[in-house]
Structures are given as structure tokens and as C-alpha cells.
Scaffold this active site. Structure first.
Site, PDB file in Angstrom:
ATOM      1  N   LYS A   1     -27.066  43.731  76.500  1.00  0.00           N
ATOM      2  CA  LYS A   1     -26.548  44.988  77.028  1.00  0.00           C
ATOM      3  C   LYS A   1     -25.247  44.761  77.795  1.00  0.00           C
ATOM      4  O   LYS A   1     -24.325  45.539  77.696  1.00  0.00           O
ATOM      5  CB  LYS A   1     -27.582  45.653  77.954  1.00  0.00           C
ATOM      6  CG  LYS A   1     -29.004  45.687  77.420  1.00  0.00           C
ATOM      7  CD  LYS A   1     -29.227  46.773  76.399  1.00  0.00           C
ATOM      8  CE  LYS A   1     -30.528  46.702  75.617  1.00  0.00           C
ATOM      9  NZ  LYS A   1     -31.752  46.338  76.291  1.00  0.00           N
TER      10      LYS A   1
ATOM     11  N   TRP B   1     -39.711  50.466  78.671  1.00  0.00           N
ATOM     12  CA  TRP B   1     -39.714  49.013  78.901  1.00  0.00           C
ATOM     13  C   TRP B   1     -40.700  48.640  79.986  1.00  0.00           C
ATOM     14  O   TRP B   1     -41.390  47.624  79.883  1.00  0.00           O
ATOM     15  CB  TRP B   1     -38.304  48.519  79.222  1.00  0.00           C
ATOM     16  CG  TRP B   1     -37.364  48.753  78.083  1.00  0.00           C
ATOM     17  CD1 TRP B   1     -36.288  49.591  78.061  1.00  0.00           C
ATOM     18  CD2 TRP B   1     -37.447  48.186  76.758  1.00  0.00           C
ATOM     19  NE1 TRP B   1     -35.692  49.570  76.821  1.00  0.00           N
ATOM     20  CE2 TRP B   1     -36.384  48.714  76.003  1.00  0.00           C
ATOM     21  CE3 TRP B   1     -38.320  47.278  76.143  1.00  0.00           C
ATOM     22  CZ2 TRP B   1     -36.167  48.369  74.667  1.00  0.00           C
ATOM     23  CZ3 TRP B   1     -38.107  46.931  74.820  1.00  0.00           C
ATOM     24  CH2 TRP B   1     -37.033  47.473  74.095  1.00  0.00           C
TER      25      TRP B   1
ATOM     26  N   ASP C   1     -36.701  43.751  86.034  1.00  0.00           N
ATOM     27  CA  ASP C   1     -36.062  43.722  84.722  1.00  0.00           C
ATOM     28  C   ASP C   1     -34.681  44.356  84.892  1.00  0.00           C
ATOM     29  O   ASP C   1     -34.571  45.561  85.134  1.00  0.00           O
ATOM     30  CB  ASP C   1     -36.926  44.513  83.732  1.00  0.00           C
ATOM     31  CG  ASP C   1     -36.288  44.620  82.339  1.00  0.00           C
ATOM     32  OD1 ASP C   1     -35.146  44.147  82.151  1.00  0.00           O
ATOM     33  OD2 ASP C   1     -36.955  45.176  81.438  1.00  0.00           O
TER      34      ASP C   1
HETATM   35  C1  LIG Z   1     -33.311  46.291  75.835  1.00  0.00           C
HETATM   36  C2  LIG Z   1     -34.241  46.167  76.964  1.00  0.00           C
HETATM   37  C3  LIG Z   1     -35.372  45.333  76.905  1.00  0.00           C
HETATM   38  C4  LIG Z   1     -35.756  44.565  75.671  1.00  0.00           C
HETATM   39  O1  LIG Z   1     -34.941  43.497  75.467  1.00  0.00           O
HETATM   40  P1  LIG Z   1     -35.199  42.430  74.316  1.00  0.00           P
HETATM   41  O2  LIG Z   1     -34.136  41.426  74.582  1.00  0.00           O
HETATM   42  O3  LIG Z   1     -35.035  43.151  73.017  1.00  0.00           O
HETATM   43  O4  LIG Z   1     -36.563  41.887  74.483  1.00  0.00           O
HETATM   44  C5  LIG Z   1     -36.170  45.237  78.032  1.00  0.00           C
HETATM   45  N1  LIG Z   1     -35.888  45.929  79.153  1.00  0.00           N
HETATM   46  C6  LIG Z   1     -34.817  46.736  79.240  1.00  0.00           C
HETATM   47  C7  LIG Z   1     -34.534  47.457  80.519  1.00  0.00           C
HETATM   48  C8  LIG Z   1     -33.962  46.878  78.151  1.00  0.00           C
HETATM   49  O5  LIG Z   1     -32.882  47.678  78.243  1.00  0.00           O
END
Ligand SMILES: *Cc1c(COP(=O)(O)O)cnc(C)c1O
Length: 356
Positions: free
Chosen positions: A190, A99, A166
Site C-alpha cells: 500500500k 481486515w 495493523d
Molecule cells: C491489504 C491489507 C491487508 C492484507 O494484506 P496482505 O499483504 O494481502 O496479507 C491487511 N490489513 C490491511 C489494513 C490491509 O489494507
């Protein structure tokens, strides 16, 4: 048979969230209509958005000067929006996984990107430390929890430039000192809500400093000024997010969540260490994620991987297959995962060990 949902994302949500969402799909706030078929400008939905925003601030103890927005586009839209809104000449990124790499790729469209450190050389099995942050960069971007590799930064870093994080997969898993961050963002699927919505906590004074024009929808200011209602928001996921936020508050907030999460993760890591069949894929103990627990079969037992996957599935374990870039297994034990499910997985690991 009871299913134990260890999926990485979309993933387990509190029963409270799922039940209340199901109810609102049939009859929203006593309107006699589905939450899917009412205007987002109706007072009933405006109340949902207002309450979700307020609870988000309350639970994370967000200081003044910050705004919370809910947007479509998941976490990934922010990979682009962050440099669009903040990067003038140069930005710094810590590369701790897939990511982070995707975020870096987008930032390069907007200016110079300095990778302050990377753990790519060892398939991201650790968090680089003691890296230098260029003082002239517009911000440092980190991924606090690396969902795929099972590593996590559980401390709020002190840096001298705005810190952007993030937190897709560890938001609300622990108290966070928001004042140390410029932007915190993520996707909801998540730890918060069904997919379809993302969130961003934005320090307002960081905006309006880039020279380039920003398209309306990609400008954070648009969404702040319109209370996440510039266009039609993802109504159903926002409703569900509110349910999870209410649930979090009722459970005792983020201090309590952190306690539970550490307890669950410690139980599972202890079993991985003790059990002769398995080993953790994370190099240093202090980097181990309390959200995504990655492990593989020990060398001598490599051949048993498929058998363990099938055996655990036959006992109700769902979603523990590791990501293809790591292999083995990944048990995601987000906030909503009860300790009882972690114990059930440990029982299965012990039973399997006895068989071999
Ligand atoms: C799942 C995830 C993403 C991507 O998320 P989307 O909502 O599918 O764009 C980005 N960063 C992390 C740390 C993730 O676990």
C-alpha cells in the site's frame, strides 16, 4: 494521456522506487547481474537488508528494545503469528472492518477473543470509541487504517496492555509514537513496496511468554535472530522498500508526509462536501482516512455511478471503483500520490457536476 493511479493496493509507488528497481533488475549495485539472480547472502544484498532495517527504524524513530523484520506472507501471515507468539489465554480486538475481522478469525484458533467494540452494525462507517479494554488480555489489536471502509485511527491510543496495530495502509503516512505499541505490522503493497513482503516492528520483551511450542517459521524470534534472513527473503520487494525509505527520508520524513497527506485529503473531502453529486461514506469527520477516501453518489444521483466511473476513466483516473462491500468510489491517496493527481480528480468531479 497521463494516468492518475488511485488503486487501493497494490498501489502507486514513488517514481524513484520504480526507476531504481527497474535498474537493479538489469544491473544490481554494479554487479552486472540482476537483483533477482544474486544470492541473498552476497554482501551487496546484505547491505540492502541492513540499510532498509536501519532506515525503517530511523524514519519511525523506533526506540531501543524494538526489532524490525521483513517477512514473506504479507500482512495476513501476522494475523496468525501475533496470537501464536503473544496469546496465552485471552486477547482483545477492536473490530473496525474486513481486515480486523480476518485477524479476529485467526486469533480464535489460539484462545479467547474479546471483541471490545465493533462498527459492523453500520457497515464499519465509523471507529468505535470509549470501549473498555480487559486488563487481563494479553494484548489489544487494532487496525489503524481501514483500507476498504476509509476510516482511520490517527492517534496513538493509550492502553494498559500491549497494543498491536495493523498499519498496512497507513505506515509512514504520519509520525507514530512507537513506544505506545507492542507490535506494528503490515503488508508492503500500500505504501512501501511491491507485494510479496510484510514488515513487523516488535517489542522484544513481549516474546517468549507463551507456553505453546511455535513452529520455526512462525516464531518472530527466528526472524529477529537471523536479521530477516532465516530463509530466502523476498529480495526484490525488500530492494524496492529500501528505495521508498530513501525517498521518504529525502522528502523530509514523516512529519512532511503527514502535512502533505492532510493537505491532499482535505482538498478531496472538501470537494466531496461541496459537490452536489457526492457524499462521504464515513459517519464522523474525525474518523476519515487520509489514505483511502471513500464516497458515493448522493441519493438523487445514484443512477450516475457507472457514468461517473467511465467519465473519470476517460480522463485518466485509474482504480477509483469502491470495494464491493461499500460500493461507490474509493480514491486511495497514499504517500506517493502527488497533489497534482488529487487536483486532477477534483477537476473531473467538477466537470461532471456541470454536465448534470
Ligand atoms: C491489504 C491489507 C491487508 C492484507 O494484506 P496482505 O499483504 O494481502 O496479507 C491487511 N490489513 C490491511 C489494513 C490491509 O489494507
Amino acid at each position: 494521456m497521463k494516468k492518475h493511479n488511485f488503486s487501493a493496493g497494490p498501489s502507486i509507488l514513488p517514481e524513484f522506487t520504480i526507476k531504481n528497481t527497474a535498474e537493479a533488475v538489469l544491473n544490481f549495485a554494479g554487479t552486472g547481474l540482476s537483483v533477482m539472480e544474486v544470492s541473498h547472502r552476497d554482501k551487496e544484498f546484505i547491505a540492502v537488508m541492513d540499510q532498509a532495517t536501519a532506515l525503517f527504524k530511523e524514519l519511525l524513530d523506533i526506540p531501543s528494545g524494538y526489532q524490525v523484520v521483513f517477512l514473506g506472507g504479507g500482512a495476513s501471515i501476522h494475523f496468525c503469528m501475533i496470537p501464536y507468539n503473544l496469546l496465552n489465554k485471552k486477547a482483545a480486538y477492536l473490530n473496525t472492518g474486513t481486515w480486523a475481522s480476518k485477524a479476529i478469525k485467526e486469533a480464535k484458533f489460539f484462545g479467547d477473543v474479546v471483541e471490545v467494540a465493533s462498527s459492523k452494525d453500520e457497515n464499519y462507517c465509523y471507529i468505535p470509541k470509549n470501549f473498555e479494554v480487559p486488563a487481563d488480555a494479553d494484548y489489544l489489536h487494532i487496525t489503524t487504517n481501514n483500507t476498504i471502509f476509509g476510516t482511520e485511527i490517527r492517534k496513538d491510543l493509550d492502553v494498559n496492555i500491549p497494543l498491536v496495530a495493523d498499519m498496512s495502509s497507513d505506515i509512514f503516512s504520519r509520525p507514530v509514537d512507537v513506544s505506545k505499541y507492542g507490535i506494528i505490522y503490515g503488508g508492503a503493497q500500500k505504501n512501501l513496496a511491491p507485494s510479496g513482503v510484510g514488515f513487523a516492528v516488535i517489542k522484544e520483551e513481549l516474546l517468549g511468554k507463551v507456553d505453546r511450542p511455535i513452529p520455526t517459521m512462525l516464531n518472530y524470534k527466528t526472524h529477529i535472530d537471523n536479521g530477516s534472513m532465516f530463509n530466502t527473503p523476498p529480495v526484490l520487494p525488500v530492494f524496492s522498500a529500501l528505495q521508498t525509505l530513501l525517498w521518504l527520508k529525502e522528502q523530509g520524513g514523516l512529519g512532511e508526509m503527514e502535512k502533505r497527506n492532510i493537505r491532499k485529503a482535505t482538498m478531496l473531502y472538501n470537494e466531496i462536501e461541496r459537490n452536489k453529486l457526492f457524499k462521504s461514506t464515513v459517519k464522523h469527520e474525525e474518523d476519515r482516512s487520509i489514505m483511502n477516501v471513500c464516497f458515493v453518489m448522493n441519493e438523487e444521483y445514484k443512477d450516475l455511478e457507472t457514468e461517473f466511473r467511465e467519465f473519470s476513466a476517460s480522463r485518466g483516473m485509474v482504480g477509483i471503483k469502491g470495494h464491493r462491500s461499500v460500493g461507490g468510489f474509493r480514491a486511495s491517496i497514499y504517500n506517493a500520490m502527488p497533489e497534482e493527481s488529487v487536483k486532477a480528480l477534483i477537476d473531473v468531479m467538477q466537470e461532471f457536476e456541470k454536465k448534470h
